[in-house]
Write an enzyme that holds these catalytic residues in place. Sequence first.
Site, PDB file in Angstrom:
ATOM      1  N   ARG A 105       0.847  -1.190   0.000  1.00 42.88           N
ATOM      2  CA  ARG A 105       0.000   0.000   0.000  1.00 42.88           C
ATOM      3  C   ARG A 105       0.877   1.233   0.000  1.00 42.88           C
ATOM      4  NH1 ARG A 105      -4.782   0.405   4.245  1.00 42.88           N
ATOM      5  NH2 ARG A 105      -3.062   1.054   5.537  1.00 42.88           N
ATOM      6  N   THR A 109      -1.185   7.498  -0.675  1.00 44.53           N
ATOM      7  CA  THR A 109      -2.501   7.321  -1.337  1.00 44.53           C
ATOM      8  C   THR A 109      -3.284   6.132  -0.774  1.00 44.53           C
ATOM      9  OG1 THR A 109      -1.630   5.803  -2.999  1.00 44.53           O
ATOM     10  CG2 THR A 109      -1.502   8.182  -3.499  1.00 44.53           C
ATOM     11  N   ASP A 201       0.257  -3.024  12.202  1.00 49.64           N
ATOM     12  CA  ASP A 201       0.743  -3.414  10.874  1.00 49.64           C
ATOM     13  C   ASP A 201       1.136  -4.893  10.918  1.00 49.64           C
ATOM     14  OD1 ASP A 201       2.626  -3.936   8.673  1.00 49.64           O
ATOM     15  OD2 ASP A 201       2.376  -1.799   8.274  1.00 49.64           O
ATOM     16  N   ASP A 204       4.728  -5.850   9.603  1.00 49.88           N
ATOM     17  CA  ASP A 204       5.784  -5.435  10.529  1.00 49.88           C
ATOM     18  C   ASP A 204       5.803  -6.319  11.775  1.00 49.88           C
ATOM     19  OD1 ASP A 204       6.789  -3.420   8.966  1.00 49.88           O
ATOM     20  OD2 ASP A 204       5.654  -1.823   9.951  1.00 49.88           O
TER      21      ASP A 204
HETATM   22  C1  PRP Z   1      -1.150  -4.731   4.390  1.00 52.76           C
HETATM   23  C2  PRP Z   1      -1.946  -6.026   4.495  1.00 52.76           C
HETATM   24  C3  PRP Z   1      -2.762  -5.999   3.234  1.00 52.76           C
HETATM   25  C4  PRP Z   1      -3.044  -4.530   3.049  1.00 52.76           C
HETATM   26  C5  PRP Z   1      -4.451  -4.266   3.521  1.00 52.76           C
HETATM   27  O1  PRP Z   1      -0.080  -4.902   3.559  1.00 52.76           O
HETATM   28  O2  PRP Z   1      -1.137  -7.154   4.633  1.00 52.76           O
HETATM   29  O3  PRP Z   1      -2.075  -6.532   2.107  1.00 52.76           O
HETATM   30  O4  PRP Z   1      -2.112  -3.816   3.871  1.00 52.76           O
HETATM   31  O5  PRP Z   1      -4.799  -2.960   3.273  1.00 52.76           O
HETATM   32  P1  PRP Z   1      -5.910  -2.551   2.207  1.00 52.76           P
HETATM   33  O6  PRP Z   1      -7.082  -3.442   2.441  1.00 52.76           O
HETATM   34  O7  PRP Z   1      -6.209  -1.112   2.556  1.00 52.76           O
HETATM   35  O8  PRP Z   1      -5.328  -2.676   0.842  1.00 52.76           O
HETATM   36  P2  PRP Z   1       1.020  -3.748   3.316  1.00 52.76           P
HETATM   37  O9  PRP Z   1       0.642  -2.929   2.135  1.00 52.76           O
HETATM   38  O10 PRP Z   1       1.253  -3.002   4.598  1.00 52.76           O
HETATM   39  O11 PRP Z   1       2.285  -4.557   2.874  1.00 52.76           O
HETATM   40  P3  PRP Z   1       3.163  -5.623   3.703  1.00 52.76           P
HETATM   41  O12 PRP Z   1       2.341  -6.867   3.851  1.00 52.76           O
HETATM   42  O13 PRP Z   1       4.315  -5.814   2.788  1.00 52.76           O
HETATM   43  O14 PRP Z   1       3.551  -5.025   5.019  1.00 52.76           O
HETATM   44  N1  URA Z   2      -2.485  -3.205   6.907  1.00 48.46           N
HETATM   45  C1  URA Z   2      -2.133  -3.636   8.137  1.00 48.46           C
HETATM   46  O1  URA Z   2      -1.149  -4.371   8.286  1.00 48.46           O
HETATM   47  N2  URA Z   2      -2.867  -3.243   9.177  1.00 48.46           N
HETATM   48  C2  URA Z   2      -3.941  -2.454   9.041  1.00 48.46           C
HETATM   49  O2  URA Z   2      -4.591  -2.136  10.061  1.00 48.46           O
HETATM   50  C3  URA Z   2      -4.285  -2.014   7.761  1.00 48.46           C
HETATM   51  C4  URA Z   2      -3.551  -2.418   6.705  1.00 48.46           C
END
Ligand code: PRP
Ligand code: URA
Length: 210
Positions: A105, A109, A201, A204
């Site tokens: 994400r 944005t 997160d 993380d």
């Molecule tokens: C997080 C999560 C989803 C997304 C959800 O990933 O694991 O993929 O956000 O958010 P959304 O429904 O608003 O799209 P992130 O983009 O943080 O990437 P990561 O798994 O690499 O930390």
């Molecule tokens: N992605 C995450 O990992 N946590 C949230 O709460 C939203 C998006």
Amino acid sequence: MENQVTVFDHPLIQHKLTFMRDKNTGSKLFRELVSEVSMLMCYEATRDLPLKEVEIDTPMASTTSKVIAGRKLAFVPILRAGCGMLDAMLSMVPAAKVGHIGLYRDEITHQPVEYYKKLPSDISERDVFVLDPMLATGGSAVDAITIIKQSKPRSIKFLCILAAPEGIRALTSAHPDVQVYCAAKDEGLDKNCYILPGLGDAGDRIFGTK
Ligand code: PRP
Ligand code: URA
């Protein structure tokens, strides 16, 4: 939309989820809990797999007994956090093939950005389970499923641990044919599109990158 979303309210799942939400839970325990919840969710989400009778010999007698009727599965974690759910799913269904969709994400944005895709070559013969612990705005899940649908799988289910109402609305309206499974529906999103009360997160916390 109601019938399209299943919330797993099993006490074991709810108990483990509480420790996942706790900010004092460190990465090792958090990873273990993601795995344990995923295993329980896999058990529930595969409840409709068809069975067939086969003949076998036990040490005592000949009999008929049930096996899964040749349905081929594929698990597709959304990188990164979806990987935390994968080993548990594979421990339940070791014959499943695995694809990966890389999405992150954008921090400003909140829109998903694709950076990787590798799917099993025979995915058109498979029932796909898309894995991601978090359904927040729904942007990542909607895009991942749109990408997977280009390869024409037999069916798609989406497994997440926490779902925000906004994400459920986005996903069910973009993909009304996809069954959604979660361990809890949370209250909503904060101004940065994080789930409230949520668990922070997920990527993380799984990988210890904060
Ligand atoms: C997080 C999560 C989803 C997304 C959800 O990933 O694991 O993929 O956000 O958010 P959304 O429904 O608003 O799209 P992130 O983009 O943080 O990437 P990561 O798994 O690499 O930390
Ligand atoms: N992605 C995450 O990992 N946590 C949230 O709460 C939203 C998006």
